[in-house]
Design an enzyme around this catalytic site. Structure first.
Site, PDB file in Angstrom:
ATOM      1  N   ALA A  12      -1.983  -2.502   4.427  1.00 45.52           N
ATOM      2  CA  ALA A  12      -1.995  -1.669   3.220  1.00 45.52           C
ATOM      3  C   ALA A  12      -2.339  -0.229   3.576  1.00 45.52           C
ATOM      4  CB  ALA A  12      -3.003  -2.213   2.214  1.00 45.52           C
ATOM      5  N   ILE A  14      -4.206   2.105   2.222  1.00 45.59           N
ATOM      6  CA  ILE A  14      -5.599   2.551   2.208  1.00 45.59           C
ATOM      7  C   ILE A  14      -6.323   2.113   3.471  1.00 45.59           C
ATOM      8  CG2 ILE A  14      -6.416   0.532   0.909  1.00 45.59           C
ATOM      9  CD1 ILE A  14      -8.481   2.403  -0.390  1.00 45.59           C
ATOM     10  N   TYR A  58      -2.333 -13.970   7.931  1.00 46.34           N
ATOM     11  CA  TYR A  58      -3.740 -13.801   7.574  1.00 46.34           C
ATOM     12  C   TYR A  58      -4.565 -14.974   8.091  1.00 46.34           C
ATOM     13  CZ  TYR A  58      -1.538 -10.541   4.287  1.00 46.34           C
ATOM     14  OH  TYR A  58      -0.788  -9.546   3.733  1.00 46.34           O
ATOM     15  N   LEU A  74      -5.810  -6.198   0.024  1.00 45.72           N
ATOM     16  CA  LEU A  74      -4.579  -6.774  -0.521  1.00 45.72           C
ATOM     17  C   LEU A  74      -4.393  -6.373  -1.988  1.00 45.72           C
ATOM     18  CD1 LEU A  74      -4.955 -10.308   1.069  1.00 45.72           C
ATOM     19  CD2 LEU A  74      -3.140  -8.673   1.591  1.00 45.72           C
ATOM     20  N   HIS A  79      -6.997 -10.699  -4.320  1.00 41.67           N
ATOM     21  CA  HIS A  79      -8.371 -10.478  -3.869  1.00 41.67           C
ATOM     22  C   HIS A  79      -9.184 -11.767  -3.862  1.00 41.67           C
ATOM     23  CE1 HIS A  79      -8.503  -5.845  -4.695  1.00 41.67           C
ATOM     24  NE2 HIS A  79      -7.695  -6.182  -3.719  1.00 41.67           N
ATOM     25  N   LYS A  97     -11.714  -2.632  -4.588  1.00 37.53           N
ATOM     26  CA  LYS A  97     -11.860  -2.769  -6.026  1.00 37.53           C
ATOM     27  C   LYS A  97     -10.479  -2.913  -6.679  1.00 37.53           C
ATOM     28  CE  LYS A  97     -10.082   1.249  -6.219  1.00 37.53           C
ATOM     29  NZ  LYS A  97      -8.718   1.384  -6.759  1.00 37.53           N
ATOM     30  N   ARG A 165       0.394  -0.519  -8.103  1.00 38.21           N
ATOM     31  CA  ARG A 165      -0.435  -0.060  -9.219  1.00 38.21           C
ATOM     32  C   ARG A 165       0.313  -0.137 -10.551  1.00 38.21           C
ATOM     33  NH1 ARG A 165      -1.310   2.585  -4.731  1.00 38.21           N
ATOM     34  NH2 ARG A 165      -3.429   2.986  -3.987  1.00 38.21           N
TER      35      ARG A 165
END
Length: 334
Positions: A12, A14, A58, A74, A79, A97, A165
């Site tokens: 990801a 981030i 994973y 993820l 999550h 978060k 998002r």
């Protein structure tokens, strides 16, 4: 203390752009492995970032006995599943978060954390930045009088239907993505939990996710949080802490740059043109590095975890109440 070995689930953005480099620069953590849904993506990320091991699933990373902590960035709807799997594999978990999609799921994670004897925390990196600790210290010192209100704005523009998002099936939407920061930081500054909340939501008719949310939360002692967060407005971040004798303003409250100073202002309110304004500069730091070091020290037992799974459950209860308010068009209790 020996450095804690971290493993990263997924490539990801981030993680690759923010968290992994920050952990690699930390005093107490090292990124030992990264996993993706395919070996190629994991290997490319590992080579690019200098990570020793790359896994094409994973499950392979979770089976690695050297990995002590799993960082989970993820998509939101995954999550809970992969944080539970990490705990079952004996790993500590730092999860992006929102920790889960509701407080019930967060409670399941808390129970699993207790059974496994492993730590779980929600990755609100902002709480580790010195600017927030300074704001809380000043707010509690009496310098601005009695704190009565926190006002927060957080927005950006993203209408890409393929972005996670903006995917309702993946837990997208503005409240989950950025409204959670307004709630979390107000709870931190006001050192308490809201008694009731009300939210006004605007949902994108094509995407089906909340794109504009304005909320009010009433805290004990006649103190209020008011916030607006949006995913289809011009980029903006600002926090004001309002007291009976002054105010504190945080210029870049959430995405503080790691390579430049940040600033807060304390104004005694003597006039409307800043006659009683003091600018305070905070030296550059990486809030992701500070977060990783704090979690690693807690894993080693060097210090307690300041914000653990219990705090995440409380934050999710408030988020749940705002979603209920959107349906009821009234006040809801967390």
């Amino acid at each position: 203390m020996d450095k804690v070995k971290w493993g990263v689930l997924s490539t990801a953005k981030i993680g690759l752009s923010q968290v992994v480099p920050a952990l690699q620069a930390s005093e107490h953590a090292t990124v030992a492995a990264i996993a993706s849904r395919g070996q190629g993506a994991a290997q490319a990320a590992a080579v690019s970032l200098g990570i020793p091991k790359a896994y094409g699933s994973y499950e392979e990373l979770l089976a690695d006995p050297e990995i002590e902590v799993v960082y989970n960035p993820l998509p939101n709807h995954l999550h809970l599943t992969w944080s539970l799997k990490a705990l079952e594999a004996g790993k500590h978990v730092l999860c992006e978060k929102p920790l889960t999609l509701d407080a019930g799921e967060a409670a399941k994670l808390a129970e699993a954390s207790s059974r496994a004897g492993r730590l779980v925390a929600e990755a609100f990196m902002v709480r580790h930045h010195p600017q927030w600790r300074l704001v809380k210290e000043i707010a509690g010192s009496g310098r601005i009088g009695e704190v009565r209100a926190v006002q927060t704005v957080f927005s950006y523009f993203n209408s890409d239907p393929s972005n996670i998002r903006n995917r309702a099936d993946m837990g997208g939407g503005g409240l989950y993505d950025i409204g959670c920061y307004a709630i979390n930081t107000a709870r931190y500054l006001l050192d308490g939990e809201p008694e009731r909340v009300m939210g006004l939501f605007d949902t994108d008719p094509a995407l089906g996710v909340d794109r504009l949310i304005s909320g009010i939360a009433a805290f004990p002692g006649h103190r209020h949080l008011s916030f607006t967060c949006a995913t289809q407005l011009s980029p903006c971040q600002h926090v004001r802490v309002l007291g009976t004798r002054g105010r504190i303003e945080v210029a870049v409250p959430f995405n503080a740059p790691s390579g430049a100073p940040t600033h807060i202002a304390v104004d005694d309110g003597r006039d409307l043109v800043g006659g009683g304004r003091e600018e305070i500069e905070i030296a550059p730091c990486d809030q992701y590095t500070l977060q990783g070091d704090a979690f690693s020290r807690a894993v080693r037992g060097e210090e307690p975890l300041e914000w653990g799974i219990a705090d995440a459950v409380l934050n999710m209860r408030v988020i749940d109440a705002f979603f209920r308010s959107a349906r009821s068009a009234g006040w809801e209790q967390p």
